[in-house]
Write a protein that holds these residues in place. Structure first.
Motif, PDB file in Angstrom:
ATOM      1  N   VAL A  83      -2.314 -11.089   2.276  1.00 55.36           N
ATOM      2  CA  VAL A  83      -2.991  -9.855   2.675  1.00 55.36           C
ATOM      3  C   VAL A  83      -3.302  -9.937   4.163  1.00 55.36           C
ATOM      4  CG1 VAL A  83      -5.290  -8.784   2.552  1.00 55.36           C
ATOM      5  CG2 VAL A  83      -4.012  -9.193   0.461  1.00 55.36           C
ATOM      6  N   GLU A  84      -2.974  -8.894   4.902  1.00 61.08           N
ATOM      7  CA  GLU A  84      -3.351  -8.785   6.321  1.00 61.08           C
ATOM      8  C   GLU A  84      -4.488  -7.776   6.383  1.00 61.08           C
ATOM      9  OE1 GLU A  84      -1.971 -10.415   8.865  1.00 61.08           O
ATOM     10  OE2 GLU A  84      -0.310 -11.393   7.810  1.00 61.08           O
ATOM     11  N   GLU A  85      -5.724  -8.276   6.384  1.00 57.18           N
ATOM     12  CA  GLU A  85      -6.878  -7.377   6.272  1.00 57.18           C
ATOM     13  C   GLU A  85      -6.985  -6.413   7.448  1.00 57.18           C
ATOM     14  OE1 GLU A  85     -10.544  -9.234   5.122  1.00 57.18           O
ATOM     15  OE2 GLU A  85      -9.490 -10.668   3.841  1.00 57.18           O
ATOM     16  N   GLU A  86      -6.745  -6.913   8.657  1.00 60.22           N
ATOM     17  CA  GLU A  86      -6.883  -6.048   9.838  1.00 60.22           C
ATOM     18  C   GLU A  86      -5.823  -4.950   9.856  1.00 60.22           C
ATOM     19  OE1 GLU A  86      -7.232  -8.076  13.543  1.00 60.22           O
ATOM     20  OE2 GLU A  86      -8.893  -9.327  12.842  1.00 60.22           O
ATOM     21  N   GLN A  87      -4.599  -5.313   9.489  1.00 64.26           N
ATOM     22  CA  GLN A  87      -3.510  -4.318   9.480  1.00 64.26           C
ATOM     23  C   GLN A  87      -3.486  -3.503   8.190  1.00 64.26           C
ATOM     24  OE1 GLN A  87       0.353  -5.879  10.669  1.00 64.26           O
ATOM     25  NE2 GLN A  87      -0.647  -7.520  11.789  1.00 64.26           N
ATOM     26  N   ARG A  88      -4.343  -3.865   7.236  1.00 61.83           N
ATOM     27  CA  ARG A  88      -4.457  -3.176   5.946  1.00 61.83           C
ATOM     28  C   ARG A  88      -3.091  -3.072   5.258  1.00 61.83           C
ATOM     29  NH1 ARG A  88      -9.076  -1.418   4.458  1.00 61.83           N
ATOM     30  NH2 ARG A  88      -8.242   0.091   2.971  1.00 61.83           N
ATOM     31  N   CYS A  89      -2.499  -4.243   5.018  1.00 59.24           N
ATOM     32  CA  CYS A  89      -1.229  -4.266   4.303  1.00 59.24           C
ATOM     33  C   CYS A  89      -1.035  -5.623   3.638  1.00 59.24           C
ATOM     34  CB  CYS A  89      -0.060  -3.969   5.246  1.00 59.24           C
ATOM     35  SG  CYS A  89       0.163  -5.226   6.517  1.00 59.24           S
ATOM     36  N   CYS A  90      -0.013  -5.697   2.801  1.00 61.31           N
ATOM     37  CA  CYS A  90       0.403  -6.962   2.197  1.00 61.31           C
ATOM     38  C   CYS A  90       1.732  -7.352   2.847  1.00 61.31           C
ATOM     39  CB  CYS A  90       0.600  -6.811   0.694  1.00 61.31           C
ATOM     40  SG  CYS A  90      -0.899  -6.323  -0.188  1.00 61.31           S
TER      41      CYS A  90
ATOM     42  N   ALA B  64      -7.831 -10.610  -0.892  1.00 61.49           N
ATOM     43  CA  ALA B  64      -6.747 -11.573  -1.124  1.00 61.49           C
ATOM     44  C   ALA B  64      -6.795 -12.138  -2.543  1.00 61.49           C
ATOM     45  CB  ALA B  64      -6.831 -12.708  -0.106  1.00 61.49           C
ATOM     46  N   ALA B  65      -7.996 -12.249  -3.112  1.00 66.56           N
ATOM     47  CA  ALA B  65      -8.138 -12.823  -4.456  1.00 66.56           C
ATOM     48  C   ALA B  65      -7.535 -11.921  -5.531  1.00 66.56           C
ATOM     49  CB  ALA B  65      -9.615 -13.071  -4.757  1.00 66.56           C
ATOM     50  N   ALA B  66      -7.344 -10.634  -5.218  1.00 61.41           N
ATOM     51  CA  ALA B  66      -6.797  -9.682  -6.202  1.00 61.41           C
ATOM     52  C   ALA B  66      -5.272  -9.742  -6.263  1.00 61.41           C
ATOM     53  CB  ALA B  66      -7.242  -8.260  -5.862  1.00 61.41           C
ATOM     54  N   LEU B  67      -4.674 -10.473  -5.311  1.00 55.00           N
ATOM     55  CA  LEU B  67      -3.216 -10.481  -5.156  1.00 55.00           C
ATOM     56  C   LEU B  67      -2.588 -11.692  -5.844  1.00 55.00           C
ATOM     57  CD1 LEU B  67      -1.029  -8.826  -3.513  1.00 55.00           C
ATOM     58  CD2 LEU B  67      -1.315 -10.529  -1.716  1.00 55.00           C
ATOM     59  N   SER B  68      -1.507 -11.462  -6.580  1.00 55.05           N
ATOM     60  CA  SER B  68      -0.759 -12.569  -7.197  1.00 55.05           C
ATOM     61  C   SER B  68       0.704 -12.151  -7.297  1.00 55.05           C
ATOM     62  CB  SER B  68      -1.317 -12.903  -8.586  1.00 55.05           C
ATOM     63  OG  SER B  68      -1.162 -11.785  -9.447  1.00 55.05           O
TER      64      SER B  68
ATOM     65  N   ASN C 142      14.171 -13.234 -13.406  1.00 58.30           N
ATOM     66  CA  ASN C 142      15.381 -12.393 -13.471  1.00 58.30           C
ATOM     67  C   ASN C 142      15.732 -11.751 -12.123  1.00 58.30           C
ATOM     68  OD1 ASN C 142      15.453 -12.878 -16.291  1.00 58.30           O
ATOM     69  ND2 ASN C 142      13.964 -11.237 -16.591  1.00 58.30           N
ATOM     70  N   ASN C 143      15.706 -12.561 -11.057  1.00 58.67           N
ATOM     71  CA  ASN C 143      16.034 -12.088  -9.697  1.00 58.67           C
ATOM     72  C   ASN C 143      15.094 -10.988  -9.198  1.00 58.67           C
ATOM     73  OD1 ASN C 143      18.137 -13.856  -9.551  1.00 58.67           O
ATOM     74  ND2 ASN C 143      19.736 -12.349  -9.959  1.00 58.67           N
ATOM     75  N   THR C 144      13.907 -10.906  -9.802  1.00 59.86           N
ATOM     76  CA  THR C 144      12.942  -9.869  -9.402  1.00 59.86           C
ATOM     77  C   THR C 144      11.606 -10.523  -9.029  1.00 59.86           C
ATOM     78  OG1 THR C 144      13.978  -8.279 -10.892  1.00 59.86           O
ATOM     79  CG2 THR C 144      11.753  -7.764 -10.147  1.00 59.86           C
ATOM     80  N   LEU C 145      11.107 -10.168  -7.852  1.00 55.48           N
ATOM     81  CA  LEU C 145       9.782 -10.619  -7.428  1.00 55.48           C
ATOM     82  C   LEU C 145       8.775  -9.559  -7.873  1.00 55.48           C
ATOM     83  CD1 LEU C 145       8.284 -12.833  -5.699  1.00 55.48           C
ATOM     84  CD2 LEU C 145       8.437 -11.204  -3.798  1.00 55.48           C
ATOM     85  N   ILE C 146       7.770  -9.972  -8.620  1.00 53.86           N
ATOM     86  CA  ILE C 146       6.763  -9.026  -9.134  1.00 53.86           C
ATOM     87  C   ILE C 146       5.418  -9.361  -8.491  1.00 53.86           C
ATOM     88  CG2 ILE C 146       5.584  -8.126 -11.184  1.00 53.86           C
ATOM     89  CD1 ILE C 146       8.081  -9.102 -12.800  1.00 53.86           C
ATOM     90  N   ILE C 147       4.889  -8.409  -7.743  1.00 51.58           N
ATOM     91  CA  ILE C 147       3.615  -8.597  -7.035  1.00 51.58           C
ATOM     92  C   ILE C 147       2.557  -7.735  -7.704  1.00 51.58           C
ATOM     93  CG2 ILE C 147       2.431  -8.298  -4.816  1.00 51.58           C
ATOM     94  CD1 ILE C 147       5.383  -8.531  -3.635  1.00 51.58           C
ATOM     95  N   THR C 148       1.412  -8.337  -8.003  1.00 53.83           N
ATOM     96  CA  THR C 148       0.346  -7.626  -8.709  1.00 53.83           C
ATOM     97  C   THR C 148      -0.935  -7.670  -7.881  1.00 53.83           C
ATOM     98  OG1 THR C 148       1.300  -8.261 -10.836  1.00 53.83           O
ATOM     99  CG2 THR C 148      -0.994  -7.558 -10.872  1.00 53.83           C
ATOM    100  N   TYR C 149      -1.587  -6.519  -7.770  1.00 54.81           N
ATOM    101  CA  TYR C 149      -2.884  -6.430  -7.087  1.00 54.81           C
ATOM    102  C   TYR C 149      -3.856  -5.775  -8.067  1.00 54.81           C
ATOM    103  CZ  TYR C 149      -6.294  -5.641  -3.323  1.00 54.81           C
ATOM    104  OH  TYR C 149      -7.432  -5.651  -2.531  1.00 54.81           O
TER     105      TYR C 149
END
Length: 203
Positions: free
Chosen positions: A120-127, A154-158, A163-170
């Motif tokens: 997480v980039e808090e200042e830029q408000r993005c992942c 950052a603690a909410a992000l995992s 199967n060749n797929t990246l899964i990001i959860t917030y």
């Protein structure tokens, strides 16, 4: 408290509802002319897609921009899409939420899980997604947090990889979960038009 402001905008918007193929489709028209279209699963209440459209410089309707759901493919039959097609092996980035979390899937990423880092980039408000092999890099916002004026956590992000797929959860903050629950109750009060009844009329 800033949370009601986005809810108030949604309440003030002109809304139409359409029930079709087991989905409840809601169309919002905001005071500034922006349009938002959402689709919810009728059984679970889960958001399936969200798209935005703004007026273009000539005052006509612009193209729909997908925020949640499958990315729109170019119109079939258009000359450009026949000549210039995206490689089917390129990474495909899309957002597909669950009831309790925001979730993104990037298909066609064959590298093992240990190659990726998501932060997480808090200042830029993005992942930010990075890979140690320098093969993939992506920055992406979470518009929902901006609309509700909530900080990134950052603690909410995992993330996971399969199967060749990246899964990001917030994990959704409790403020958003409460607001979404409230909104669902209000959306159910809109009298929906069944498909086949022609254009849906604003309630």
């Amino acid at each position: 408290m800033a949370v009601p402001s986005w809810l108030e905008r949604l309440r003030a918007a002109g809304k139409t509802a359409l029930v079709q193929d087991g989905k409840r489709k809601i169309h919002y028209l905001f005071e500034d002319g922006k349009e938002m279209a959402e689709e919810y699963d009728m059984k679970t209440g889960q958001l399936m897609s969200r798209k935005w459209r703004e007026k273009n410089t000539l005052g006509g309707s612009g193209k729909w921009q997908v925020e949640v759901g499958e990315p729109t493919s170019p119109l079939l039959g258009a000359l450009e899409s026949e000549l210039i097609t995206e490689s089917s092996s390129n990474p495909i980035f899309m957002r597909k939420d669950t009831l309790s979390s925001f979730q993104w899937r990037i298909r066609n990423l064959p590298y093992p899980k240990e190659v990726y880092s998501v932060s997480v980039e808090e200042e830029q408000r993005c992942c930010v997604i990075r890979t140690t092999n320098k093969k993939y890099y992506k920055k992406f916002p979470i518009p929902d947090l901006d609309r509700y004026h909530l900080p990134f956590d950052a603690a909410a992000l995992s993330f996971t990889h399969a199967n060749n797929t990246l899964i990001i959860t917030y994990q959704k903050p409790k403020e958003i979960l409460a607001a979404e629950e409230q909104l669902q109750k209000e959306l159910k009060k809109i009298k929906a038009v069944n498909s086949g009844d022609g254009e849906c009329k604003t309630q």
